[in-house]
Design a protein around this motif. Sequence first.
Motif, PDB file in Angstrom:
ATOM      1  N   THR A 123     -85.777-139.521 -17.857  1.00 10.85           N
ATOM      2  CA  THR A 123     -85.382-140.273 -16.673  1.00 10.85           C
ATOM      3  C   THR A 123     -86.455-140.105 -15.598  1.00 10.85           C
ATOM      4  OG1 THR A 123     -84.149-138.464 -15.650  1.00 10.85           O
ATOM      5  CG2 THR A 123     -82.943-139.882 -17.174  1.00 10.85           C
ATOM      6  N   ASP A 125     -86.855-140.608 -11.236  1.00 12.35           N
ATOM      7  CA  ASP A 125     -86.116-140.843 -10.001  1.00 12.35           C
ATOM      8  C   ASP A 125     -87.037-140.671  -8.799  1.00 12.35           C
ATOM      9  OD1 ASP A 125     -83.019-140.799 -10.907  1.00 12.35           O
ATOM     10  OD2 ASP A 125     -84.129-139.296 -12.044  1.00 12.35           O
ATOM     11  N   GLU A 135     -78.012-145.232  -5.068  1.00 12.38           N
ATOM     12  CA  GLU A 135     -78.541-143.925  -4.713  1.00 12.38           C
ATOM     13  C   GLU A 135     -77.426-142.888  -4.621  1.00 12.38           C
ATOM     14  OE1 GLU A 135     -80.715-144.417  -1.136  1.00 12.38           O
ATOM     15  OE2 GLU A 135     -81.898-146.075  -1.913  1.00 12.38           O
ATOM     16  N   TRP A 139     -81.287-140.118  -3.753  1.00 15.55           N
ATOM     17  CA  TRP A 139     -82.055-140.321  -4.979  1.00 15.55           C
ATOM     18  C   TRP A 139     -81.751-141.685  -5.585  1.00 15.55           C
ATOM     19  CZ3 TRP A 139     -86.026-137.621  -6.752  1.00 15.55           C
ATOM     20  CH2 TRP A 139     -86.188-136.300  -6.312  1.00 15.55           C
ATOM     21  N   ASN A 141     -82.664-143.964  -9.121  1.00 17.00           N
ATOM     22  CA  ASN A 141     -83.222-143.946 -10.468  1.00 17.00           C
ATOM     23  C   ASN A 141     -84.006-145.227 -10.734  1.00 17.00           C
ATOM     24  OD1 ASN A 141     -82.607-144.874 -13.564  1.00 17.00           O
ATOM     25  ND2 ASN A 141     -83.058-142.694 -13.417  1.00 17.00           N
TER      26      ASN A 141
END
Length: 220
Positions: A123, A125, A135, A139, A141
């Motif tokens: 992943t 981010d 989010e 954060w 992605n």
Amino acid sequence: MLLILAGLLLAAAAAAVIVLRPRSEQLPELGQTLEVSDWALDEGWRAAEENGTRLLAVQSDGVTTSWNTQLRLSESWQVDAVLRLYDSGREHGCTRMVFGDEFYNVCMCVTVEYSGTEYVRITADELLNRGTKSETNGWSNFYTDEHWTRIDPKQPLRLSVTHAAEDNLLMLTLSQNGSTLVQTFTGEAHQELLQTLRTAGLGACDADAVFTEFTVERFA
């Protein structure tokens, strides 16, 4: 830009290796503890030497990050790390490469997430504060593997993260035994955030891991 990233990948010789240990194995005693001047180690980390090899070890419950204070990112770069992830009995855990601004504020991370000892996914981010629904605590992605990839837990994995200037993608490559398991471009990250990246480090979340190599390849 995709061709530029592909060329950078071929030009870099460094590799990142991830080795899963059998389920009953514990993080070993790692010999003499070393003082380090090129790493800012967070709680739960220590530097040591084993069989002449310098390493960083971490035992984490939760998220932890340590920064390399000597190596810097240029406009185009590739970052690699060599590590071993030890099974601590958790069903899930992860190791990370982290990327930050000149003040070592985390801006972006690429995570190898583990399910058991035989499945992984990657992943990516970025840390934003734009208040969108995608989010969580700032954060956002911008890449997640659609599928979990089965690996041989007794063999090393190779991970590489590459970025070309003026592009808003990362190239991620994961391989094992000379065969590529995953080679992909991420979705688009925010270009203004990519332009702030100057520092790099290592991270872990709910994981016991040993890092034996960390390199930054800079491209003109």
